[in-house]
Structures are given as structure tokens and as C-alpha cells.
Design an enzyme around this catalytic site. Structure first.
Site, PDB file in Angstrom:
ATOM      1  N   TYR A 167       0.814  -1.215   0.000  1.00 46.26           N
ATOM      2  CA  TYR A 167       0.000   0.000   0.000  1.00 46.26           C
ATOM      3  C   TYR A 167       0.851   1.269   0.000  1.00 46.26           C
ATOM      4  O   TYR A 167       0.361   2.337   0.335  1.00 46.26           O
ATOM      5  CB  TYR A 167      -0.937   0.018   1.204  1.00 46.26           C
ATOM      6  CG  TYR A 167      -1.997  -1.047   1.157  1.00 46.26           C
ATOM      7  CD1 TYR A 167      -3.028  -1.000   0.226  1.00 46.26           C
ATOM      8  CD2 TYR A 167      -1.964  -2.115   2.049  1.00 46.26           C
ATOM      9  CE1 TYR A 167      -3.999  -1.981   0.184  1.00 46.26           C
ATOM     10  CE2 TYR A 167      -2.939  -3.102   2.017  1.00 46.26           C
ATOM     11  CZ  TYR A 167      -3.952  -3.030   1.085  1.00 46.26           C
ATOM     12  OH  TYR A 167      -4.923  -4.008   1.045  1.00 46.26           O
ATOM     13  N   TYR A 184     -11.209  -0.982   0.487  1.00 44.52           N
ATOM     14  CA  TYR A 184     -11.145  -0.525   1.890  1.00 44.52           C
ATOM     15  C   TYR A 184      -9.897   0.302   2.146  1.00 44.52           C
ATOM     16  O   TYR A 184      -9.776   0.948   3.176  1.00 44.52           O
ATOM     17  CB  TYR A 184     -11.241  -1.722   2.842  1.00 44.52           C
ATOM     18  CG  TYR A 184      -9.935  -2.332   3.284  1.00 44.52           C
ATOM     19  CD1 TYR A 184      -9.248  -3.248   2.502  1.00 44.52           C
ATOM     20  CD2 TYR A 184      -9.375  -1.989   4.515  1.00 44.52           C
ATOM     21  CE1 TYR A 184      -8.056  -3.802   2.919  1.00 44.52           C
ATOM     22  CE2 TYR A 184      -8.182  -2.546   4.942  1.00 44.52           C
ATOM     23  CZ  TYR A 184      -7.526  -3.451   4.137  1.00 44.52           C
ATOM     24  OH  TYR A 184      -6.328  -3.987   4.554  1.00 44.52           O
ATOM     25  N   ARG A 185      -8.980   0.354   1.167  1.00 47.13           N
ATOM     26  CA  ARG A 185      -7.697   1.019   1.374  1.00 47.13           C
ATOM     27  C   ARG A 185      -7.007   1.101   0.015  1.00 47.13           C
ATOM     28  O   ARG A 185      -7.273   0.274  -0.853  1.00 47.13           O
ATOM     29  CB  ARG A 185      -6.907   0.111   2.307  1.00 47.13           C
ATOM     30  CG  ARG A 185      -5.590   0.541   2.797  1.00 47.13           C
ATOM     31  CD  ARG A 185      -5.125  -0.524   3.796  1.00 47.13           C
ATOM     32  NE  ARG A 185      -3.800  -0.272   4.295  1.00 47.13           N
ATOM     33  CZ  ARG A 185      -3.144  -1.106   5.103  1.00 47.13           C
ATOM     34  NH1 ARG A 185      -3.706  -2.221   5.492  1.00 47.13           N
ATOM     35  NH2 ARG A 185      -1.943  -0.817   5.527  1.00 47.13           N
TER      36      ARG A 185
END
Ligand code: ADP
Length: 511
Positions: free
Chosen positions: A80, A464-465
Site C-alpha cells: 500500500y 477498503y484502502r
């Protein structure tokens, strides 16, 4: 470096000491890797405050000089964004030195920690002090931060896997250096800060997750009493369509808390990718497993060797021995009647396979490396694309179809894991593995990621991210929500110094 930044760095150096303000090329380069960017995103400097008080001073100086900063706790954030800011020239605030486990309350089963406390550190602390409590761990790295994973709303594999849900109480330093405590921590002598989430008045904790409105310097979270009995379940399914039935089988088992943990149904390519991180798999798989491009014969042999099916269910039972026995019967009946071809692996079979051994550890909160796969020859780029789905076979079918079509269009191979949290939602964690030393392939990965977001959002599935490169791209799809986030940014951080660009929130780029 612009003069006000230079002056601010001098002042910051006086606060933290010269050895904790780093500007050497080797350090800056360690904090500059962005998976998708063609060039490194070099920070201006890295500062390592030792306490909340030092951080307050650092922020007061940065705020006065309008110097942008970027916060890291464990600095892992694999898949991420890694240890890197969204834009170059930022002052990285690395909170690793703030690594005190402030409290573990054995009777009330909670912990309060600083940002630098890693999963490995807390695990060792519980084990070495013989504390009968289990913690939750995510996949990825034992060097990740317990607090950082709460601020990112990460998902793990124990019954307390939904990290933010099981967090309780934060201390936050705001851009002007003020300290705010959330929940009942608003009373300086609160006796319930880590046991009651809501406090009085508006509940603010969520504002400090996946955002850039403040820097979290303490977080509380709940732990799980070590159960008298624990039984990991490993079920292999050979039919490529089995995943849809598995989801239907699991929904009632999850909703009724028969299987209470972050249970997962994992595709063989992802299971093999993870196998490549451990033991013998490490030597065999990276070469054949690049970009998950396994020839059919190889895949067949690897499935046999590592006791894997096309889809693989890992969940666990916790409680009294007799409860666990009864629940095991219920789970076996549910799987066998709907999926007669499935196979429950014995404890010996699980112990012989690196993949199943790792699942067994994760579901009782033992941290481990799960990321070496994405490090072949230092070239691999790895991203997670993580849409959430309701736990229904229709939704999962729609999501997998979108992923397979989009990956095929861009020349990648689908490899994913479905993590079932509460029984209502699942995180569909799709791995995108590519060679980031190859500009063309990196560009394809970026286009692929964006198209995945386009297609999922179009039919109503929000990730969600996201990683750093796509925060703005996704946020721009969210209309008035984006505007309100920028209004809040204006309120909390009018000089736009805290992590500009995080989740696409950046006052310099709000139009
Ligand atoms: P981990 O090591 O747990 O994977 P990182 O320290 O790399 O996590 O942080 C991941 C992201 O979370 C960072 O890029 C940052 O945006 C955010 N973050 C990390 N620590 C904090 C914090 N203390 N307060 C607010 N946001 C944070």
C-alpha cells in the site's frame, strides 16, 4: 532545499538532536521507494522524535514554516505504499523510537502502545512475560506497527482481526502541536480509556484513520484471552467454482460465531506466493512463480507438494475442548454436504506445508514474514487491490469476474484471498505482482489498478484502502465526501503540512 525548510530543519535538529535528523543520501533513499513511480520520491529529511513532547515541538516548527511532513510508524505498509511520502521534498517523521508498550492489562485484556511498537515486539512481550493473552496480526511483516495498522484499518486473522473495531482510545497530536485524546481519554484521569470506546459527545477516532488530520501517538486495543482449546481448520477445494459455494457455507458459520476469526478462502496462486516466503518454498518458487505465471503442469505438482487445492479455506475454532469438538462437527457437515469434493487436512498434513503452518500461526496471532515473494532480485512490485464485498456468492462471482477480465486485459494473473470479517463483509485482497524495473510493465500495472477501481466503483464496491499512487484517483470518485474531507483538513490543518496527498486529501489539490 528552500530556505524556510532549511531553517525549520535547523530548529528541529535542536529539538531531537543531530543524530535523529537524517539527511544522508543512503537514509533518504531508504524512504523513497514508491511501487509505481518511475523515479524515487526523495524526502527532504527524516526526523525521529523520542516522545509526544518532542513531536509537538517538531510540528509547531513545521507548521510555522509551512513545511510538509509525512508520518510513518513501523514504516512497512507493504502493498500500500511502503515507507514513502506521496510527494517529494517532505520531512518524514519516523516514529520508531517511540516504542514503549505503555500497558498490558491482563484482567481487562487490552494494551496501550506507542507508534513504534511492532507486532514482533508485542508478541515477544506477551510470550516472555507468560501473559495469557493473544494479539491480532495482519499478513505482511512482523516489523509493522500495531498502531499503524489501526490507523490504516487493517484486517487480521484472529477473532480480533478488524483492527479499528477492536481499538479503544487514541492520543493524537494536531498540526499546531495540540494534544487530543479520544473516547473517555478526554478526562485527564480517565479510568476507562481502554475499556469504553465512545466517551461523551462526538466520537472522533475515525477521523484519524486513513487521513491526515493528526498524528496518532498512542492507541489502545483489545486482546483476546488465550482459549483453552484452539483448532485450525484447513480445507482444500479443487473445483475452480468452489469458492462461490464456500462463501455461502461460511456466511451462517461466521454470523453465528461458530467460526469467529478472520477466516480466509485463498486462491492457489496466492497460497503459492505465500509459500514462497517460507522455508524450502523460498528456494523453489520465486523463479517459477514470477507474476504468478505457473504452467499447468507445474501448478499441479506444486498443489500436490504443498497440500493445496484450487481454493483453500483456513479458519479456526476457539473455546472449551467440548465446544471446539461440537463446532468442528458442524463445520465439517456444512462443507461436506455442499461441497462433497472438499478435503479436511489432518494436523500432520497442515504441519508439513509451509502455507498451512503459517495460517495456523496467524490465526493465533503469531507474526511472520509474508512478503519475500515480492522481493525477487529487488525488482518485484507488489500492490494489493482490496474491494470489499458482501458475503454472497453473487457478489464474489461478480468481483472475481471483474478481476479476471481486467488482469487478462493487462497481462497479469489473478491471485487473491477473501478474508471474512464479521460474516457480513469480506475483504477481497487481490495481489498485483509485476516487475517494477520494467517501465512498460509498471505502467501496465498502474493502468490495471486504476481500471480495477473504475470497474468496482461503477458497480458499487469500494476498496477498503489504497496505495499512495492511487489515493487521489479513488477519492475523486467520491463527490461530496471528498469536499467534506477537505473542509475537515482546512479545520485541522489549514497550512496543509500533515501528509499532503494521504487518501487523496491535499488542500493544494482540492479543486
Ligand atoms: P506499518 O509499518 O504498520 O505497515 P506504516 O508506519 O508504514 O505502517 O504506516 C502506514 C501509513 O499509515 C503511513 O503511510 C501513514 O499514512 C499512516 N500512519 C502511520 N503511522 C501513523 C500515525 N502514528 N498517525 C497517523 N497516521 C499514521
Amino acid at each position: 532545499m528552500k530556505p524556510p525548510v532549511e531553517q525549520a530543519l535547523k530548529e528541529i535538529e535542536r529539538v531531537v538532536g543531530a543524530e535523529h535528523l537524517l539527511t544522508d543520501a543512503a537514509t533518504l533513499s531508504r524512504y523513497s521507494v514508491n511501487m509505481l513511480a518511475a523515479a524515487d520520491i526523495l524526502p527532504a529529511a527524516v526526523v525521529r522524535p523520542a516522545s509526544t513532547a518532542e513531536l509537538q515541538q517538531v510540528l509547531k516548527i513545521a507548521n510555522a514554516a509551512k513545511t510538509p511532513v509525512w508520518t510513518l510508524s513501523g514504516g512497512q505498509n507493504r502493498g500500500y505504499g511502503m515507507a514513502c511520502a506521496a510527494t517529494p521534498g517532505t520531512l518524514i517523521i519516523d516514529l520508531k523510537r517511540m516504542n514503549r508498550i505503555l500497558e498490558v492489562n491482563v484482567d481487562l485484556a487490552y494494551a496501550l502502545v506507542e507508534p513504534g511498537v511492532t507486532f514482533a515486539q508485542l508478541y515477544r512481550y506477551l510470550r516472555d512475560n507468560d501473559i495469557p493473552l493473544w494479539m491480532d496480526v495482519p499478513s505482511g511483516s512482523p516489523e509493522g506497527s500495531c498502531l499503524g495498522n489501526i490507523t490504516e484499518r487493517g484486517a487480521g486473522y484472529t477473532p480480533m482481526g478488524e483492527k479499528f473495531l477492536f481499538s479503544c482510545g487514541m492520543e493524537v497530536v494536531l498540526a499546531d502541536g495540540q494534544v487530543l485524546r479520544t473516547g473517555t481519554g478526554t478526562l485527564p484521569n480517565s479510568q476507562t480509556w481502554q475499556v469504553f470506546k465512545w466517551g461523551y459527545g462526538p466520537s472522533l477516532d475515525g477521523l484519524f484513520t486513513q487521513s491526515n488530520f493528526g498524528i496518532v501517538t498512542k492507541a489502545g486495543f483489545w486482546l483476546m484471552p488465550r482459549p483453552p482449546a484452539y483448532e485450525p481448520l484447513a480445507v482444500t477445494m479443487d473445483d475452480p467454482e468452489a469458492v462461490y459455494k464456500a462463501v455461502e457455507i461460511l456466511r451462517p458459520l461466521k454470523l453465528n460465531m461458530v467460526i469467529p476469526n478472520g477466516a480466509c478462502v485463498t486462491h492457489v496462486r496466492k497460497a503459492l506466493g505465500l509459500t514462497a516466503c517460507w522455508g524450502e518454498g523460498k528456494n523453489i518458487l520465486p523463479r517459477v512463480g514470477r507474476r504468478f505465471d505457473y504452467p499447468a503442469e507445474t501448478l499441479k505438482a506444486l498443489k500436490e507438494r504443498y497440500a493445496l487445492g484450487e481454493w483453500n479455506f483456513a479458519g479456526a475454532l476457539y473455546g472449551l475442548p467440548e465446544t471446539v469438538r461440537t463446532y468442528r462437527g458442524i463445520v465439517e457437515d456444512a462443507f461436506r454436504s455442499a461441497l462433497p469434493g472438499c478435503r479436511f487436512l489432518s494436523a500432520e498434513e497442515q504441519a508439513a506445508s509451509p502455507y498451512w503452518r503459517a495460517r495456523e500461526k496467524a490465526m493465533r496471532g503469531e507474526p511472520q514474514w509474508e512478503f519475500d515473494m515480492s522481493d525477487w532480485e529487488g525488482k518485484a512490485g507488489a500492490l494489493w487491490i482490496s474491494p470489499v464485498a458482501p458475503v454472497t456468492n453473487e457478489a464474489v462471482e461478480q468481483q472475481i469476474r471483474i478481476a479476471e477480465e481486467t488482469y487478462a486485459k493487462y497481462g497479469f494473473h489473478y491471485a487473491a484471498e477473501l478474508i471474512l470479517g464479521t460474516g457480513r463483509d469480506l475483504h477481497h485482497i487481490i495481489w498485483l505482482l509485476f516487475d517494477r524495473s520494467d517501465a512498460e510493465e509498471r505502467r501496465r500495472a498502474e493502468l490495471c489498478e486504476r481500471e480495477m477501481y473504475d470497474r468496482y466503483c461503477e458497480v458499487g464496491y469500494l476498496p477498503y484502502r489504497t496505495g499512495l499512487s492511487t489515493g487521489d484517483y479513488l477519492m475523486r470518485k467520491l463527490g461530496p465526501f471528498r469536499d467534506i474531507c477537505h473542509d475537515l483538513k482546512q479545520l485541522f490543518d489549514p497550512n496543509n503540512i500533515l501528509s499532503p496527498g494521504k487518501s487523496g486529501i491535499d488542500l493544494a489539490n482540492r479543486s
